[in-house]
Design a protein around this motif. Structure first.
Motif, PDB file in Angstrom:
ATOM      1  N   ARG A  34       8.716 126.948  44.911  1.00 30.70           N
ATOM      2  CA  ARG A  34       8.441 128.274  44.378  1.00 30.70           C
ATOM      3  C   ARG A  34       7.000 128.641  44.715  1.00 30.70           C
ATOM      4  O   ARG A  34       6.067 127.910  44.408  1.00 30.70           O
ATOM      5  N   TYR A  35       6.828 129.793  45.326  1.00 29.30           N
ATOM      6  CA  TYR A  35       5.493 130.284  45.675  1.00 29.30           C
ATOM      7  C   TYR A  35       5.062 131.346  44.672  1.00 29.30           C
ATOM      8  O   TYR A  35       5.852 132.185  44.251  1.00 29.30           O
ATOM      9  N   ASP A  36       3.775 131.304  44.333  1.00 29.26           N
ATOM     10  CA  ASP A  36       3.219 132.347  43.473  1.00 29.26           C
ATOM     11  C   ASP A  36       3.032 133.644  44.258  1.00 29.26           C
ATOM     12  O   ASP A  36       3.185 134.740  43.708  1.00 29.26           O
ATOM     13  N   VAL A  37       2.675 133.505  45.530  1.00 32.05           N
ATOM     14  CA  VAL A  37       2.373 134.663  46.369  1.00 32.05           C
ATOM     15  C   VAL A  37       2.984 134.456  47.753  1.00 32.05           C
ATOM     16  O   VAL A  37       2.889 133.359  48.325  1.00 32.05           O
ATOM     17  N   ASP A  96      11.209 134.475  44.967  1.00 33.15           N
ATOM     18  CA  ASP A  96      10.281 134.813  43.898  1.00 33.15           C
ATOM     19  C   ASP A  96       8.854 134.835  44.451  1.00 33.15           C
ATOM     20  O   ASP A  96       8.590 134.349  45.539  1.00 33.15           O
ATOM     21  N   GLY A  97       7.943 135.350  43.649  1.00 32.64           N
ATOM     22  CA  GLY A  97       6.537 135.392  44.043  1.00 32.64           C
ATOM     23  C   GLY A  97       6.091 136.803  44.364  1.00 32.64           C
ATOM     24  O   GLY A  97       6.889 137.646  44.787  1.00 32.64           O
ATOM     25  N   TRP A 109      -6.591 126.993  46.373  1.00 32.12           N
ATOM     26  CA  TRP A 109      -5.177 127.314  46.564  1.00 32.12           C
ATOM     27  C   TRP A 109      -4.560 126.325  47.545  1.00 32.12           C
ATOM     28  O   TRP A 109      -5.250 125.709  48.362  1.00 32.12           O
ATOM     29  N   ALA A 135      -3.423 128.883  43.142  1.00 29.67           N
ATOM     30  CA  ALA A 135      -1.990 129.133  43.218  1.00 29.67           C
ATOM     31  C   ALA A 135      -1.432 128.578  44.517  1.00 29.67           C
ATOM     32  O   ALA A 135      -2.161 128.044  45.353  1.00 29.67           O
ATOM     33  N   ARG A 136      -0.127 128.728  44.675  1.00 27.90           N
ATOM     34  CA  ARG A 136       0.563 128.285  45.884  1.00 27.90           C
ATOM     35  C   ARG A 136       1.002 129.527  46.649  1.00 27.90           C
ATOM     36  O   ARG A 136       1.667 130.404  46.089  1.00 27.90           O
ATOM     37  N   HIS A 143      -5.642 137.122  40.675  1.00 36.17           N
ATOM     38  CA  HIS A 143      -4.961 135.827  40.471  1.00 36.17           C
ATOM     39  C   HIS A 143      -6.037 134.744  40.458  1.00 36.17           C
ATOM     40  O   HIS A 143      -6.140 133.940  41.379  1.00 36.17           O
TER      41      HIS A 143
END
Length: 214
Positions: free
Chosen positions: A123-126, A155-156, A78, A51-52, A47
């Motif tokens: 919304r979190y990416d991870v 999600d994520g 991040w 990201a978040r 990644h």
């Protein structure tokens, strides 16, 4: 850094090998840094764009690994939100790494009571889960089960550290509310549950990272 041969250790064997590494001159603090660092490096490879991330920690050293990851990811641009599911009384090593996060731009601490609203809004990416690791047996406490249900419904990319919380690393027993990971970073050696069908079903991809133990 991947292990060349497949080693499989129970939780007790893992503790013994960690102690051997410490007796040979590596500190427990360094082992935690190695674990969080290896996991962060692999995640950054997968990644590469900032990201978040939500980093969900227990009070022990599994959570400490997550805190190391948060610091290293933050250094790469991040934004990491950190939540402690089991209160703020942390193990000494986890507390050391919590303090290193204080006042770092890009790191926010969220109270566990605010987690449902936060997950609904952000919304979190991870999603990085470091609540119990290899130390879990029995049934999940209600607060942890509720947290896992929230994470599972979000999600994520779902990442577990060493062992998805709710999976017994020695026996492969799975709690109904187990964290359902898509990627599991295990440190030093595989654990028995990683090789069992029930365990693999909730671990997703399993990556074994070298941390400096034999």
């Amino acid at each position: 850094i991947w292990e060349q041969t497949m080693k499989v250790y129970t939780a007790a064997q893992m503790r013994a090998h960690e102690q051997m590494a410490v007796d040979a001159g590596t500190s427990f603090e360094q082992l935690m840094e190695n674990a969080g660092g290896a996991a962060a490096a692999d995640l950054l490879r997968r990644h590469p764009e900032p990201a978040r991330a939500l980093v969900v920690c227990g009070k022990g050293n599994n959570g400490g690994d997550g805190l190391v990851m948060a610091r290293l990811l933050q250094a790469e641009g991040w934004r990491c939100d950190v939540v402690f599911v089991l209160g703020s009384e942390l193990s000494p090593l986890a507390e050391t790494n919590r303090r290193r996060l204080l006042n770092l731009a890009g790191i926010s601490f969220i109270g566990v009571q605010a987690l449902p609203a936060q997950l609904a809004q952000q919304r979190y990416d991870v999603l990085i889960e470091g609540i119990f690791g290899t130390g879990f047996a029995g049934r999940l406490p209600a607060a942890v089960a509720a947290c896992c249900r929230l994470l599972n419904a979000s999600d994520g990319l779902k990442v577990a550290l060493d062992m998805p919380t709710g999976l017994n690393g020695d026996t492969g027993d799975v709690d109904a509310d187990v964290f359902r990971a898509e990627l599991t970073y295990t440190f030093g050696a595989y654990k028995p549950a990683h090789l069992m069908d029930a365990g693999r079903a909730v671990c997703g991809e399993i990556v074994c990272l070298a941390i400096g133990i034999q």
